[in-house]
Design an enzyme around this catalytic site. Sequence first.
Site, PDB file in Angstrom:
ATOM      1  N   HIS A   1      42.886  33.680  30.153  1.00 47.55           N
ATOM      2  CA  HIS A   1      43.883  34.320  31.022  1.00 47.55           C
ATOM      3  C   HIS A   1      43.782  33.924  32.486  1.00 47.55           C
ATOM      4  O   HIS A   1      44.620  34.323  33.296  1.00 47.55           O
ATOM      5  CB  HIS A   1      43.786  35.854  30.941  1.00 47.55           C
ATOM      6  CG  HIS A   1      42.614  36.411  31.693  1.00 47.55           C
ATOM      7  ND1 HIS A   1      41.358  36.484  31.164  1.00 47.55           N
ATOM      8  CD2 HIS A   1      42.508  36.899  32.948  1.00 47.55           C
ATOM      9  CE1 HIS A   1      40.523  37.003  32.045  1.00 47.55           C
ATOM     10  NE2 HIS A   1      41.191  37.255  33.152  1.00 47.55           N
TER      11      HIS A   1
HETATM   12  C1  UD1 Z   1      44.112  40.390  36.633  1.00 46.06           C
HETATM   13  C2  UD1 Z   1      43.082  40.105  37.724  1.00 46.06           C
HETATM   14  C3  UD1 Z   1      41.961  39.252  37.144  1.00 46.06           C
HETATM   15  C4  UD1 Z   1      41.367  39.877  35.900  1.00 46.06           C
HETATM   16  C5  UD1 Z   1      42.475  40.220  34.901  1.00 46.06           C
HETATM   17  C6  UD1 Z   1      41.911  40.990  33.739  1.00 46.06           C
HETATM   18  C7  UD1 Z   1      43.911  39.900  40.030  1.00 46.06           C
HETATM   19  C8  UD1 Z   1      44.301  38.966  41.104  1.00 46.06           C
HETATM   20  N1  UD1 Z   1      43.666  39.367  38.815  1.00 46.06           N
HETATM   21  O1  UD1 Z   1      44.654  39.155  36.219  1.00 46.06           O
HETATM   22  O2  UD1 Z   1      40.930  39.115  38.118  1.00 46.06           O
HETATM   23  O3  UD1 Z   1      40.466  38.966  35.322  1.00 46.06           O
HETATM   24  O4  UD1 Z   1      43.474  41.039  35.533  1.00 46.06           O
HETATM   25  O5  UD1 Z   1      42.734  40.942  32.624  1.00 46.06           O
HETATM   26  O6  UD1 Z   1      43.835  41.080  40.262  1.00 46.06           O
HETATM   27  N2  UD1 Z   1      51.182  41.420  32.310  1.00 46.06           N
HETATM   28  C9  UD1 Z   1      51.870  42.099  31.331  1.00 46.06           C
HETATM   29  N3  UD1 Z   1      51.437  43.350  31.002  1.00 46.06           N
HETATM   30  C10 UD1 Z   1      50.389  43.960  31.617  1.00 46.06           C
HETATM   31  C11 UD1 Z   1      49.726  43.273  32.617  1.00 46.06           C
HETATM   32  C12 UD1 Z   1      50.130  41.998  32.959  1.00 46.06           C
HETATM   33  O7  UD1 Z   1      52.806  41.585  30.747  1.00 46.06           O
HETATM   34  O8  UD1 Z   1      50.064  45.117  31.255  1.00 46.06           O
HETATM   35  C13 UD1 Z   1      51.610  40.029  32.617  1.00 46.06           C
HETATM   36  C14 UD1 Z   1      52.695  39.961  33.690  1.00 46.06           C
HETATM   37  O9  UD1 Z   1      53.536  38.903  33.363  1.00 46.06           O
HETATM   38  C15 UD1 Z   1      51.901  39.626  34.939  1.00 46.06           C
HETATM   39  C16 UD1 Z   1      50.783  38.768  34.396  1.00 46.06           C
HETATM   40  O10 UD1 Z   1      50.481  39.312  33.114  1.00 46.06           O
HETATM   41  O11 UD1 Z   1      52.670  38.959  35.899  1.00 46.06           O
HETATM   42  C17 UD1 Z   1      49.544  38.767  35.250  1.00 46.06           C
HETATM   43  O12 UD1 Z   1      49.085  40.091  35.515  1.00 46.06           O
HETATM   44  P1  UD1 Z   1      48.192  40.388  36.825  1.00 46.06           P
HETATM   45  O13 UD1 Z   1      47.649  41.758  36.773  1.00 46.06           O
HETATM   46  O14 UD1 Z   1      48.914  39.963  38.052  1.00 46.06           O
HETATM   47  O15 UD1 Z   1      47.016  39.349  36.686  1.00 46.06           O
HETATM   48  P2  UD1 Z   1      46.034  39.074  35.471  1.00 46.06           P
HETATM   49  O16 UD1 Z   1      46.184  37.655  35.064  1.00 46.06           O
HETATM   50  O17 UD1 Z   1      46.177  40.123  34.435  1.00 46.06           O
HETATM   51  N1  UDP Z   2      38.894  42.954  26.165  1.00 49.03           N
HETATM   52  C1  UDP Z   2      39.490  43.848  25.288  1.00 49.03           C
HETATM   53  N2  UDP Z   2      40.497  43.395  24.482  1.00 49.03           N
HETATM   54  C2  UDP Z   2      40.934  42.107  24.498  1.00 49.03           C
HETATM   55  C3  UDP Z   2      40.304  41.202  25.413  1.00 49.03           C
HETATM   56  C4  UDP Z   2      39.296  41.670  26.234  1.00 49.03           C
HETATM   57  O1  UDP Z   2      39.102  45.016  25.222  1.00 49.03           O
HETATM   58  O2  UDP Z   2      41.858  41.779  23.746  1.00 49.03           O
HETATM   59  C5  UDP Z   2      37.811  43.441  27.044  1.00 49.03           C
HETATM   60  C6  UDP Z   2      36.543  42.642  26.999  1.00 49.03           C
HETATM   61  O3  UDP Z   2      35.712  43.077  25.944  1.00 49.03           O
HETATM   62  C7  UDP Z   2      35.954  42.877  28.367  1.00 49.03           C
HETATM   63  C8  UDP Z   2      37.158  43.036  29.242  1.00 49.03           C
HETATM   64  O4  UDP Z   2      38.263  43.307  28.387  1.00 49.03           O
HETATM   65  O5  UDP Z   2      35.216  44.080  28.413  1.00 49.03           O
HETATM   66  C9  UDP Z   2      37.397  41.767  29.977  1.00 49.03           C
HETATM   67  O6  UDP Z   2      38.650  41.786  30.564  1.00 49.03           O
HETATM   68  P1  UDP Z   2      39.439  40.472  30.928  1.00 49.03           P
HETATM   69  O7  UDP Z   2      38.962  39.331  30.120  1.00 49.03           O
HETATM   70  O8  UDP Z   2      40.864  40.846  30.870  1.00 49.03           O
HETATM   71  O9  UDP Z   2      39.075  40.295  32.487  1.00 49.03           O
HETATM   72  P2  UDP Z   2      37.841  39.711  33.308  1.00 49.03           P
HETATM   73  O10 UDP Z   2      36.578  40.249  32.765  1.00 49.03           O
HETATM   74  O11 UDP Z   2      37.929  38.226  33.237  1.00 49.03           O
HETATM   75  O12 UDP Z   2      38.123  40.159  34.703  1.00 49.03           O
END
Ligand code: UD1
Ligand code: UDP
Length: 374
Positions: free
Chosen positions: A215
């Site tokens: 992601h």
């Molecule tokens: C965010 C965090 C990242 C973290 C990740 C965990 C920032 C800058 N990034 O990244 O550090 O590792 O969360 O998962 O804060 N979207 C949906 N549904 C949701 C959430 C997101 O469809 O419930 C889609 C949307 O298209 C959105 C995109 O995912 O634009 C990115 O979501 P965003 O929260 O901006 O960043 P993440 O990649 O999730």
């Molecule tokens: N995780 C989850 N379901 C999923 C993928 C990840 O519960 O389908 C959990 C995972 O076990 C970990 C956390 O989400 O505890 C990590 O989140 P993510 O990878 O979104 O973000 P990051 O750690 O890179 O910020």
Amino acid sequence: MKKILTIIGARPQIIKSSAISRAIKTHFSEVFSEVVLHTGQHYDENMSDVFFSELEIPYPKYNLKVGSLSHGEQTAKMIEGIEEVLVKEKPQGVIIYGDTNSTLAGAIAASKMLIPVIHIEAGLRSFDKTMPEEINRVVSDHCSTLLFCPSSTGYNNLIREGFNKKIYEKPTINNPNVYLTGDIMYDNTLYFSKKASKRKTPLSIYDDFILCTIHRNSNTDNKENLLEIFSAIKAISENQTIVLPLHPRTKKMLSELLPSFFEEIQSNNNIKIIPPVSFLDMIYLETKAKLIITDSGGVQKEAYFLKKPSVILRPQTEWVEIIECGNALLAGKSYNKIIESTNWFINNPPKAYPNYFGDGQSSKFILDKINKCL
Ligand code: UD1
Ligand code: UDP
């Protein structure tokens, strides 16, 4: 009672917060009252709601519902909303977790109101300021009064940046306290892996597989990088089953940037693309997988906690310990490195996983320090 406002927003923060909420309930229920604020950064049922009931987290009193926006707009809306809640709730301290935009917004809003910021997962650095998370980490740490580092690497980073080793009786933003605590996600993994092993899940149909999550924006938002990574996954799937809970960001970018390749991947019988799973299901998958390929900060560490090797789809990581001991390999987005690292671990599974992340009681330690300092 000391009132703590906990700020969460993205999936990993919701999960992390459960360790502290559980320790409040178990050891500090007479000391702290916790109010939870959800920024709404993540909002899909399987990226947010699913965790509250499963992980026994207090339901948020406030949800700002900011949703998905550009960095500036999203962070600004969060700061505005958090400030309003802080004016109303007047907490003695604000807990922020990790390195997301929700972390940054909490740090800025609370520190400007002179409310002590408590940063859990402080000190981590990738030393790559092109990562939005690196900016969030550095700024949040420098707005904090209590900084809790999960690893000695994190602690040493802060000392190098000018933080003092001295522990003040009453720390302030100008005289903050930095602690080495161990990792609250280790607390969580120990606690929830017992629960995960006892429950029935439809995911038990998967056997003998590699687990994969992707992601990171640098991997998903660039067509060439996305294609290179998924081409490597496709090549590995010729001999291996791959289970891939797909982050909504990655799903969106695959649909937009590589629609026909995405269709091809989806119809590949050896690549099991599934929606994001609950934390107990994720722990179940991590426990059962033979190897984990990921760009997630949390998942690479859980792999290590659960004694699985991991191939990390990033050029660097904040969790350097797991690289230095040889149990994880950095493959970046490189087709060749992803395949070579995967083959290496299939043929050479690591023998030992030294403990760098504490004793599973980090949350209790953290709450004890918060109690003494606030
Ligand atoms: C965010 C965090 C990242 C973290 C990740 C965990 C920032 C800058 N990034 O990244 O550090 O590792 O969360 O998962 O804060 N979207 C949906 N549904 C949701 C959430 C997101 O469809 O419930 C889609 C949307 O298209 C959105 C995109 O995912 O634009 C990115 O979501 P965003 O929260 O901006 O960043 P993440 O990649 O999730
Ligand atoms: N995780 C989850 N379901 C999923 C993928 C990840 O519960 O389908 C959990 C995972 O076990 C970990 C956390 O989400 O505890 C990590 O989140 P993510 O990878 O979104 O973000 P990051 O750690 O890179 O910020």
